[in-house]
Design an enzyme around this catalytic site. Structure first.
Site, PDB file in Angstrom:
ATOM      1  N   LYS A  16      28.793  29.431  -6.247  1.00 59.14           N
ATOM      2  CA  LYS A  16      27.666  28.498  -6.477  1.00 59.14           C
ATOM      3  C   LYS A  16      26.878  28.924  -7.700  1.00 59.14           C
ATOM      4  CE  LYS A  16      24.007  31.254  -5.217  1.00 59.14           C
ATOM      5  NZ  LYS A  16      23.323  31.944  -6.289  1.00 59.14           N
ATOM      6  N   PRO A 103      33.423  36.663  -9.460  1.00 63.07           N
ATOM      7  CA  PRO A 103      32.879  37.982  -9.799  1.00 63.07           C
ATOM      8  C   PRO A 103      31.963  38.526  -8.702  1.00 63.07           C
ATOM      9  CG  PRO A 103      32.761  36.518 -11.692  1.00 63.07           C
ATOM     10  CD  PRO A 103      33.217  35.673 -10.542  1.00 63.07           C
ATOM     11  N   VAL A 104      32.039  39.840  -8.485  1.00 59.81           N
ATOM     12  CA  VAL A 104      31.301  40.499  -7.397  1.00 59.81           C
ATOM     13  C   VAL A 104      29.861  40.799  -7.847  1.00 59.81           C
ATOM     14  CG1 VAL A 104      31.252  42.591  -5.979  1.00 59.81           C
ATOM     15  CG2 VAL A 104      33.447  41.488  -6.533  1.00 59.81           C
ATOM     16  N   ALA A 105      28.905  40.590  -6.936  1.00 59.60           N
ATOM     17  CA  ALA A 105      27.480  40.879  -7.190  1.00 59.60           C
ATOM     18  C   ALA A 105      27.010  40.227  -8.484  1.00 59.60           C
ATOM     19  CB  ALA A 105      27.215  42.391  -7.225  1.00 59.60           C
ATOM     20  N   GLY A 107      25.559  36.942  -8.662  1.00 52.84           N
ATOM     21  CA  GLY A 107      24.624  35.828  -8.494  1.00 52.84           C
ATOM     22  C   GLY A 107      25.352  34.522  -8.250  1.00 52.84           C
ATOM     23  N   ALA A 109      27.165  33.990  -5.333  1.00 54.96           N
ATOM     24  CA  ALA A 109      27.355  33.881  -3.878  1.00 54.96           C
ATOM     25  C   ALA A 109      28.772  34.245  -3.428  1.00 54.96           C
ATOM     26  CB  ALA A 109      26.976  32.481  -3.372  1.00 54.96           C
ATOM     27  N   GLY A 110      29.424  35.125  -4.165  1.00 55.06           N
ATOM     28  CA  GLY A 110      30.797  35.508  -3.805  1.00 55.06           C
ATOM     29  C   GLY A 110      30.904  36.071  -2.391  1.00 55.06           C
ATOM     30  N   GLY A 111      30.037  37.008  -2.061  1.00 60.83           N
ATOM     31  CA  GLY A 111      30.063  37.606  -0.709  1.00 60.83           C
ATOM     32  C   GLY A 111      29.708  36.569   0.351  1.00 60.83           C
ATOM     33  N   SER A 112      28.720  35.735   0.038  1.00 64.81           N
ATOM     34  CA  SER A 112      28.283  34.707   0.994  1.00 64.81           C
ATOM     35  C   SER A 112      29.385  33.689   1.246  1.00 64.81           C
ATOM     36  CB  SER A 112      27.061  33.966   0.454  1.00 64.81           C
ATOM     37  OG  SER A 112      26.006  34.860   0.223  1.00 64.81           O
ATOM     38  N   ASP A 145      22.452  32.266   1.505  1.00 68.53           N
ATOM     39  CA  ASP A 145      23.317  31.341   0.759  1.00 68.53           C
ATOM     40  C   ASP A 145      24.520  30.861   1.571  1.00 68.53           C
ATOM     41  OD1 ASP A 145      21.760  31.675  -1.495  1.00 68.53           O
ATOM     42  OD2 ASP A 145      23.086  33.173  -2.411  1.00 68.53           O
TER      43      ASP A 145
END
Ligand code: C5P
Length: 305
Positions: A16, A103-105, A107, A109-112, A145
Protein backbone atom coordinates in the site's frame (compact mmCIF):
# COMPACT_ATOMS: atom_id res chain seq x y z
CA UNK A 1 3.34 -45.40 4.75
CA UNK A 2 2.23 -42.14 6.37
CA UNK A 3 -0.06 -40.19 4.11
CA UNK A 4 1.12 -36.62 3.49
CA UNK A 5 -1.56 -33.97 2.96
CA UNK A 6 -1.23 -32.16 -0.36
CA UNK A 7 -3.61 -29.39 0.71
CA UNK A 8 -2.27 -25.90 0.21
CA UNK A 9 -3.57 -22.38 -0.30
CA UNK A 10 -1.73 -19.44 -1.86
CA UNK A 11 -2.86 -15.85 -1.40
CA UNK A 12 -1.53 -12.75 -3.19
CA UNK A 13 -1.45 -9.68 -1.00
CA UNK A 14 -0.55 -6.14 -2.13
CA UNK A 15 1.65 -3.30 -0.92
CA UNK A 16 0.00 0.00 0.00
CA UNK A 17 0.86 3.64 -0.29
CA UNK A 18 -0.73 6.43 1.74
CA UNK A 19 -1.90 9.16 -0.64
CA UNK A 20 -2.70 11.27 2.39
CA UNK A 21 -1.57 10.60 5.94
CA UNK A 22 -2.90 13.03 8.52
CA UNK A 23 -1.66 12.30 12.03
CA UNK A 24 -3.17 13.64 15.26
CA UNK A 25 -2.02 13.92 18.86
CA UNK A 26 -0.79 10.66 20.39
CA UNK A 27 -3.59 8.80 22.28
CA UNK A 28 -3.40 7.30 25.75
CA UNK A 29 -2.84 3.85 24.22
CA UNK A 30 0.29 5.09 22.42
CA UNK A 31 -1.31 5.09 18.95
CA UNK A 32 -2.00 8.20 16.90
CA UNK A 33 -5.41 9.04 15.40
CA UNK A 34 -5.15 8.99 11.62
CA UNK A 35 -7.04 10.41 8.68
CA UNK A 36 -5.51 8.58 5.76
CA UNK A 37 -6.20 7.58 2.18
CA UNK A 38 -4.78 4.17 1.38
CA UNK A 39 -4.16 2.84 -2.11
CA UNK A 40 -3.18 -0.76 -2.85
CA UNK A 41 -0.40 -0.89 -5.47
CA UNK A 42 0.57 -3.74 -7.79
CA UNK A 43 3.53 -5.18 -5.90
CA UNK A 44 2.49 -8.46 -4.31
CA UNK A 45 3.76 -10.92 -1.72
CA UNK A 46 2.54 -14.51 -2.08
CA UNK A 47 1.66 -16.32 1.13
CA UNK A 48 1.34 -20.10 0.90
CA UNK A 49 0.06 -22.22 3.77
CA UNK A 50 0.01 -26.00 4.26
CA UNK A 51 -1.12 -28.17 7.15
CA UNK A 52 1.78 -29.14 9.45
CA UNK A 53 2.50 -30.71 12.83
CA UNK A 54 3.89 -27.44 14.14
CA UNK A 55 4.00 -23.84 12.96
CA UNK A 56 6.92 -22.86 10.74
CA UNK A 57 7.82 -20.00 8.43
CA UNK A 58 10.21 -19.56 5.54
CA UNK A 59 10.68 -16.34 3.61
CA UNK A 60 12.05 -16.17 0.10
CA UNK A 61 12.96 -12.71 -1.21
CA UNK A 62 12.71 -11.85 -4.90
CA UNK A 63 14.92 -8.78 -5.30
CA UNK A 64 14.25 -7.96 -1.66
CA UNK A 65 16.51 -8.27 1.37
CA UNK A 66 14.65 -10.49 3.83
CA UNK A 67 17.43 -10.81 6.43
CA UNK A 68 15.47 -8.69 8.93
CA UNK A 69 12.17 -10.59 8.63
CA UNK A 70 11.64 -12.61 11.83
CA UNK A 71 10.84 -16.27 11.16
CA UNK A 72 9.84 -17.21 14.71
CA UNK A 73 6.47 -16.86 16.45
CA UNK A 74 6.86 -13.06 16.47
CA UNK A 75 6.31 -12.93 12.69
CA UNK A 76 2.99 -11.21 12.00
CA UNK A 77 1.89 -13.83 9.44
CA UNK A 78 2.41 -16.65 11.95
CA UNK A 79 0.64 -14.60 14.61
CA UNK A 80 -2.26 -14.19 12.18
CA UNK A 81 -2.51 -17.97 11.73
CA UNK A 82 -2.38 -18.48 15.51
CA UNK A 83 -5.00 -15.78 16.16
CA UNK A 84 -7.43 -17.28 13.64
CA UNK A 85 -6.98 -20.80 15.06
CA UNK A 86 -7.54 -19.55 18.62
CA UNK A 87 -10.57 -17.52 17.55
CA UNK A 88 -12.20 -20.73 16.32
CA UNK A 89 -10.85 -22.93 19.15
CA UNK A 90 -8.96 -24.90 16.53
CA UNK A 91 -5.90 -27.00 17.31
CA UNK A 92 -4.16 -26.71 13.94
CA UNK A 93 -0.66 -25.73 12.85
CA UNK A 94 0.61 -24.48 9.50
CA UNK A 95 3.72 -24.24 7.42
CA UNK A 96 3.82 -20.71 6.00
CA UNK A 97 5.99 -19.76 3.06
CA UNK A 98 6.23 -16.13 1.99
CA UNK A 99 7.47 -15.14 -1.44
CA UNK A 100 8.44 -11.54 -0.83
CA UNK A 101 8.56 -8.81 -3.44
CA UNK A 102 7.55 -5.91 -1.18
CA UNK A 103 10.53 -4.14 0.41
CA UNK A 104 10.83 -4.85 4.15
CA UNK A 105 10.21 -2.07 6.73
CA UNK A 106 9.67 0.38 3.88
CA UNK A 107 6.33 2.00 4.79
CA UNK A 108 4.58 -0.20 2.21
CA UNK A 109 2.73 -2.43 4.74
CA UNK A 110 4.71 -5.50 3.68
CA UNK A 111 4.46 -7.19 7.09
CA UNK A 112 0.82 -6.19 7.47
CA UNK A 113 -0.12 -7.53 4.05
CA UNK A 114 1.56 -10.86 4.84
CA UNK A 115 -0.59 -11.03 7.98
CA UNK A 116 -3.74 -10.25 5.97
CA UNK A 117 -2.69 -12.90 3.45
CA UNK A 118 -2.07 -15.48 6.16
CA UNK A 119 -5.49 -14.81 7.71
CA UNK A 120 -7.25 -15.37 4.40
CA UNK A 121 -5.07 -18.35 3.43
CA UNK A 122 -5.63 -20.16 6.74
CA UNK A 123 -9.34 -19.34 6.69
CA UNK A 124 -9.52 -21.04 3.29
CA UNK A 125 -7.21 -23.95 4.22
CA UNK A 126 -9.22 -24.75 7.33
CA UNK A 127 -12.58 -24.22 5.57
CA UNK A 128 -13.70 -21.77 8.25
CA UNK A 129 -15.58 -19.20 6.17
CA UNK A 130 -15.09 -16.61 8.88
CA UNK A 131 -17.55 -13.73 8.30
CA UNK A 132 -15.84 -10.73 6.73
CA UNK A 133 -16.56 -8.51 9.74
CA UNK A 134 -14.88 -10.97 12.12
CA UNK A 135 -11.88 -11.30 9.82
CA UNK A 136 -11.57 -7.49 9.78
CA UNK A 137 -11.65 -7.44 13.61
CA UNK A 138 -8.91 -10.06 13.80
CA UNK A 139 -6.94 -8.08 11.22
CA UNK A 140 -7.23 -4.93 13.36
CA UNK A 141 -5.87 -6.84 16.37
CA UNK A 142 -2.78 -7.71 14.34
CA UNK A 143 -1.94 -4.16 13.19
CA UNK A 144 -3.37 -0.84 12.08
CA UNK A 145 -2.77 -1.45 8.34
CA UNK A 146 -3.87 -5.10 8.23
CA UNK A 147 -7.63 -4.48 7.64
CA UNK A 148 -6.88 -2.29 4.61
CA UNK A 149 -4.67 -5.02 3.16
CA UNK A 150 -7.72 -7.33 3.18
CA UNK A 151 -9.86 -4.70 1.44
CA UNK A 152 -7.44 -3.20 -1.12
CA UNK A 153 -8.43 -0.67 -3.78
CA UNK A 154 -8.47 2.92 -2.57
CA UNK A 155 -9.93 3.53 0.87
CA UNK A 156 -10.16 6.00 3.71
CA UNK A 157 -8.61 4.97 7.02
CA UNK A 158 -9.58 6.41 10.41
CA UNK A 159 -9.18 5.43 14.06
CA UNK A 160 -5.55 4.29 14.23
CA UNK A 161 -5.87 3.31 10.55
CA UNK A 162 -7.90 0.15 11.16
CA UNK A 163 -11.33 1.62 10.32
CA UNK A 164 -11.50 1.29 6.54
CA UNK A 165 -14.08 2.77 4.16
CA UNK A 166 -13.73 2.20 0.40
CA UNK A 167 -13.37 5.44 -1.59
CA UNK A 168 -14.95 6.39 -4.91
CA UNK A 169 -12.24 6.57 -7.57
CA UNK A 170 -11.99 6.57 -11.32
CA UNK A 171 -9.13 5.55 -13.57
CA UNK A 172 -5.78 3.85 -13.13
CA UNK A 173 -2.72 5.36 -11.51
CA UNK A 174 0.94 4.59 -12.16
CA UNK A 175 3.60 4.82 -9.51
CA UNK A 176 7.36 4.63 -9.44
CA UNK A 177 8.10 3.08 -6.04
CA UNK A 178 11.64 3.75 -4.86
CA UNK A 179 12.81 1.70 -1.88
CA UNK A 180 15.66 3.15 0.17
CA UNK A 181 18.50 1.13 1.65
CA UNK A 182 17.59 -0.17 5.09
CA UNK A 183 14.18 0.21 6.71
CA UNK A 184 12.82 2.75 9.16
CA UNK A 185 11.15 1.67 12.38
CA UNK A 186 7.51 2.84 12.42
CA UNK A 187 7.48 3.58 16.19
CA UNK A 188 10.74 5.57 15.80
CA UNK A 189 9.19 7.73 13.07
CA UNK A 190 6.05 8.35 15.16
CA UNK A 191 8.29 9.25 18.13
CA UNK A 192 10.17 11.73 15.93
CA UNK A 193 6.81 13.14 14.78
CA UNK A 194 5.85 13.69 18.45
CA UNK A 195 9.17 15.42 19.10
CA UNK A 196 8.81 17.72 16.09
CA UNK A 197 5.11 18.51 16.56
CA UNK A 198 4.17 18.86 20.23
CA UNK A 199 0.68 20.21 19.42
CA UNK A 200 -1.32 18.91 16.48
CA UNK A 201 -4.76 19.62 15.07
CA UNK A 202 -7.36 16.94 14.44
CA UNK A 203 -6.33 15.17 11.20
CA UNK A 204 -8.59 15.51 8.17
CA UNK A 205 -8.76 13.94 4.72
CA UNK A 206 -8.12 16.64 2.09
CA UNK A 207 -11.32 17.28 0.10
CA UNK A 208 -9.26 18.21 -2.96
CA UNK A 209 -7.73 14.72 -2.99
CA UNK A 210 -11.14 13.01 -2.92
CA UNK A 211 -12.28 15.23 -5.81
CA UNK A 212 -9.13 14.35 -7.79
CA UNK A 213 -9.74 10.63 -7.18
CA UNK A 214 -13.38 10.92 -8.25
CA UNK A 215 -12.29 12.71 -11.42
CA UNK A 216 -9.46 10.24 -12.11
CA UNK A 217 -7.12 13.22 -12.47
CA UNK A 218 -3.49 12.23 -11.85
CA UNK A 219 -2.20 15.80 -12.04
CA UNK A 220 -4.61 17.01 -9.35
CA UNK A 221 -3.97 13.93 -7.27
CA UNK A 222 -0.23 14.49 -7.52
CA UNK A 223 -0.62 18.05 -6.26
CA UNK A 224 -2.68 16.94 -3.25
CA UNK A 225 -0.41 14.12 -1.95
CA UNK A 226 0.44 14.76 1.70
CA UNK A 227 2.09 12.97 4.60
CA UNK A 228 2.38 14.35 8.14
CA UNK A 229 5.11 11.79 8.91
CA UNK A 230 7.29 12.96 6.06
CA UNK A 231 9.16 15.61 8.06
CA UNK A 232 10.00 13.04 10.73
CA UNK A 233 11.15 10.49 8.13
CA UNK A 234 13.31 13.13 6.41
CA UNK A 235 14.77 14.11 9.76
CA UNK A 236 15.84 10.50 10.32
CA UNK A 237 16.91 9.97 6.69
CA UNK A 238 17.86 13.34 5.14
CA UNK A 239 18.96 11.68 1.88
CA UNK A 240 15.31 11.01 0.95
CA UNK A 241 14.73 14.68 0.16
CA UNK A 242 17.21 14.45 -2.73
CA UNK A 243 15.21 11.60 -4.27
CA UNK A 244 11.91 13.51 -3.89
CA UNK A 245 13.36 16.59 -5.57
CA UNK A 246 14.93 14.56 -8.40
CA UNK A 247 11.59 12.83 -9.08
CA UNK A 248 9.66 16.11 -9.21
CA UNK A 249 12.28 17.71 -11.44
CA UNK A 250 12.03 14.59 -13.60
CA UNK A 251 8.34 15.31 -14.20
CA UNK A 252 6.42 13.33 -11.56
CA UNK A 253 2.96 14.78 -10.84
CA UNK A 254 3.68 14.39 -7.13
CA UNK A 255 6.16 12.72 -4.81
CA UNK A 256 6.16 11.76 -1.16
CA UNK A 257 7.46 9.41 1.49
CA UNK A 258 4.91 6.63 1.92
CA UNK A 259 3.67 5.87 5.45
CA UNK A 260 6.57 5.98 7.89
CA UNK A 261 9.06 5.54 5.02
CA UNK A 262 11.76 5.31 3.92
CA UNK A 263 10.26 4.34 0.53
CA UNK A 264 9.51 7.31 -1.70
CA UNK A 265 6.75 7.14 -4.33
CA UNK A 266 6.23 9.18 -7.49
CA UNK A 267 2.88 9.58 -9.21
CA UNK A 268 3.13 9.44 -13.01
CA UNK A 269 0.69 9.93 -15.88
CA UNK A 270 0.87 6.39 -17.27
CA UNK A 271 3.13 3.34 -17.50
CA UNK A 272 5.45 4.93 -20.04
CA UNK A 273 5.89 8.05 -17.93
CA UNK A 274 6.73 5.88 -14.89
CA UNK A 275 9.23 3.88 -16.91
CA UNK A 276 10.87 7.07 -18.23
CA UNK A 277 11.21 8.39 -14.68
CA UNK A 278 12.61 5.01 -13.62
CA UNK A 279 15.33 5.25 -16.28
CA UNK A 280 16.12 8.82 -15.17
CA UNK A 281 16.41 8.01 -11.45
CA UNK A 282 18.10 4.60 -11.67
CA UNK A 283 21.74 5.81 -11.82
CA UNK A 284 21.43 7.72 -8.53
CA UNK A 285 18.72 5.87 -6.63
CA UNK A 286 18.47 2.35 -8.03
CA UNK A 287 15.78 0.99 -10.33
CA UNK A 288 12.76 0.99 -8.03
CA UNK A 289 9.54 -0.64 -9.15
CA UNK A 290 6.84 0.52 -11.56
CA UNK A 291 3.42 -0.36 -10.16
CA UNK A 292 -0.18 0.12 -11.25
CA UNK A 293 -2.92 1.05 -8.81
CA UNK A 294 -5.44 0.55 -7.39
CA UNK A 295 -5.30 -3.25 -7.12
CA UNK A 296 -7.27 -5.82 -5.13
CA UNK A 297 -6.64 -6.67 -1.49
CA UNK A 298 -5.50 -10.10 -0.25
CA UNK A 299 -6.96 -12.67 -2.64
CA UNK A 300 -6.79 -16.47 -2.96
CA UNK A 301 -4.71 -17.35 -6.03
CA UNK A 302 -4.68 -21.12 -5.65
CA UNK A 303 -6.48 -23.53 -3.32
CA UNK A 304 -5.72 -27.26 -3.44
CA UNK A 305 -7.71 -29.69 -1.33
O1 C5P B 1 -0.49 -0.99 14.33
P1 C5P B 1 0.93 -1.34 14.12
O2 C5P B 1 1.36 -2.54 14.94
O3 C5P B 1 1.33 -1.46 12.70
O4 C5P B 1 1.77 -0.13 14.70
C1 C5P B 1 3.16 -0.17 14.90
C2 C5P B 1 3.58 1.02 15.74
O5 C5P B 1 3.41 2.23 15.02
C3 C5P B 1 2.76 1.22 17.01
O6 C5P B 1 3.30 0.48 18.07
C4 C5P B 1 2.89 2.71 17.26
O7 C5P B 1 4.14 3.01 17.83
C5 C5P B 1 2.91 3.27 15.85
N1 C5P B 1 1.58 3.69 15.40
C6 C5P B 1 1.01 4.83 15.92
N2 C5P B 1 -0.22 5.24 15.49
C7 C5P B 1 -0.88 4.55 14.54
C8 C5P B 1 -0.32 3.38 13.98
C9 C5P B 1 0.92 2.99 14.43
O8 C5P B 1 1.62 5.49 16.79
N3 C5P B 1 -2.08 4.98 14.14
Amino acid sequence: MIEQSTAQVTVSSPAKVNLALGVGQVRDDGFHPLATVYQAVGIFDDIRVRPADEDSLTVYGEGVDVADVPTDGSNLALRAARLLAEHHGLDAAVEVRIHKRIPVAGGLAGGSTDAAGALLACDTLWGLRTPREELMELAAELGSDVPFCLVGGTALGSGRGEVVTPAMTRGRYWWLVLPADGGLSTPAVYAEFDRLTPTVAEPEIPEEMLAALRAGDAVRLGASLTNDLQRAALQLRPGLEVALTAGLEGGAHGALVTGSGPTTVFLCQDREHAQDLQVLLTPDFGPGLVAEAPVHGARVREARA
